[in-house]
Design a protein around this motif. Structure first.
Motif, PDB file in Angstrom:
ATOM      1  N   LEU A   1     -20.114 -43.224  51.185  1.00  0.00           N
ATOM      2  CA  LEU A   1     -19.110 -43.402  50.374  1.00  0.00           C
ATOM      3  C   LEU A   1     -18.862 -41.904  49.307  1.00  0.00           C
ATOM      4  O   LEU A   1     -17.959 -41.880  49.037  1.00  0.00           O
TER       5      LEU A   1
ATOM      6  N   ARG B   1     -14.064 -49.413  54.521  1.00  0.00           N
ATOM      7  CA  ARG B   1     -14.431 -48.692  56.032  1.00  0.00           C
ATOM      8  C   ARG B   1     -16.175 -48.437  55.244  1.00  0.00           C
ATOM      9  O   ARG B   1     -16.372 -48.369  56.953  1.00  0.00           O
ATOM     10  N   TYR B   2     -16.359 -48.703  54.648  1.00  0.00           N
ATOM     11  CA  TYR B   2     -17.889 -49.018  54.195  1.00  0.00           C
ATOM     12  C   TYR B   2     -18.416 -49.812  55.228  1.00  0.00           C
ATOM     13  O   TYR B   2     -19.338 -50.167  55.705  1.00  0.00           O
ATOM     14  N   ARG B   3     -17.559 -51.453  54.397  1.00  0.00           N
ATOM     15  CA  ARG B   3     -18.154 -52.562  55.477  1.00  0.00           C
ATOM     16  C   ARG B   3     -17.432 -51.924  57.399  1.00  0.00           C
ATOM     17  O   ARG B   3     -18.746 -52.659  57.249  1.00  0.00           O
TER      18      ARG B   3
ATOM     19  N   GLY C   1     -24.192 -44.508  55.120  1.00  0.00           N
ATOM     20  CA  GLY C   1     -23.028 -45.106  54.464  1.00  0.00           C
ATOM     21  C   GLY C   1     -22.696 -45.000  53.120  1.00  0.00           C
ATOM     22  O   GLY C   1     -21.774 -44.315  52.896  1.00  0.00           O
ATOM     23  N   LEU C   2     -23.366 -44.883  52.401  1.00  0.00           N
ATOM     24  CA  LEU C   2     -23.196 -44.468  51.117  1.00  0.00           C
ATOM     25  C   LEU C   2     -23.538 -43.316  50.701  1.00  0.00           C
ATOM     26  O   LEU C   2     -22.712 -43.276  49.987  1.00  0.00           O
TER      27      LEU C   2
ATOM     28  N   TRP D   1     -14.408 -48.780  50.172  1.00  0.00           N
ATOM     29  CA  TRP D   1     -14.791 -50.293  50.888  1.00  0.00           C
ATOM     30  C   TRP D   1     -14.921 -50.723  51.844  1.00  0.00           C
ATOM     31  O   TRP D   1     -15.988 -51.314  52.430  1.00  0.00           O
TER      32      TRP D   1
END
Length: 92
Positions: free
Chosen positions: A78, A20-22, A74-75, A18
């Protein structure tokens, strides 16, 4: 059988994924500010002074499109990076 990442069930790995996603979203927000700024300046150059409604529409249209695409991609990253996609195949 291939080695899978720990997945989002592991709290440490979930925190890493998460984060990394942010980070991706922060970079894309910066890119969006540049894109929207350039688009508004280009529209102002081509059409002359813009009303606040036109500026708001450009911000919402360009910014919303880029950020929605960034969030969805991004999801995808992820899901793929956490091994979730591979686990769906391994039901048994």
């Amino acid at each position: 059988m291939q080695h899978l990442p720990p997945g989002l069930d592991d709290p440490d790995y979930a925190a890493f994924a998460w984060a990394r996603y942010r980070m991706i979203m922060r970079w894309m927000a910066l890119a969006t500010v540049v894109i929207v700024g350039g688009a508004v300046l280009l529209l102002d150059f081509v059409y002359g002074p813009l009303s606040w409604v036109a500026i708001a529409a450009a911000i919402g249209g360009f910014g919303g499109t880029v950020m929605l695409a960034a969030a969805l991609m991004g999801l995808v990253f992820l899901s793929s990076g956490s091994g979730h996609d591979e686990r769906v195949k391994d039901i048994d």
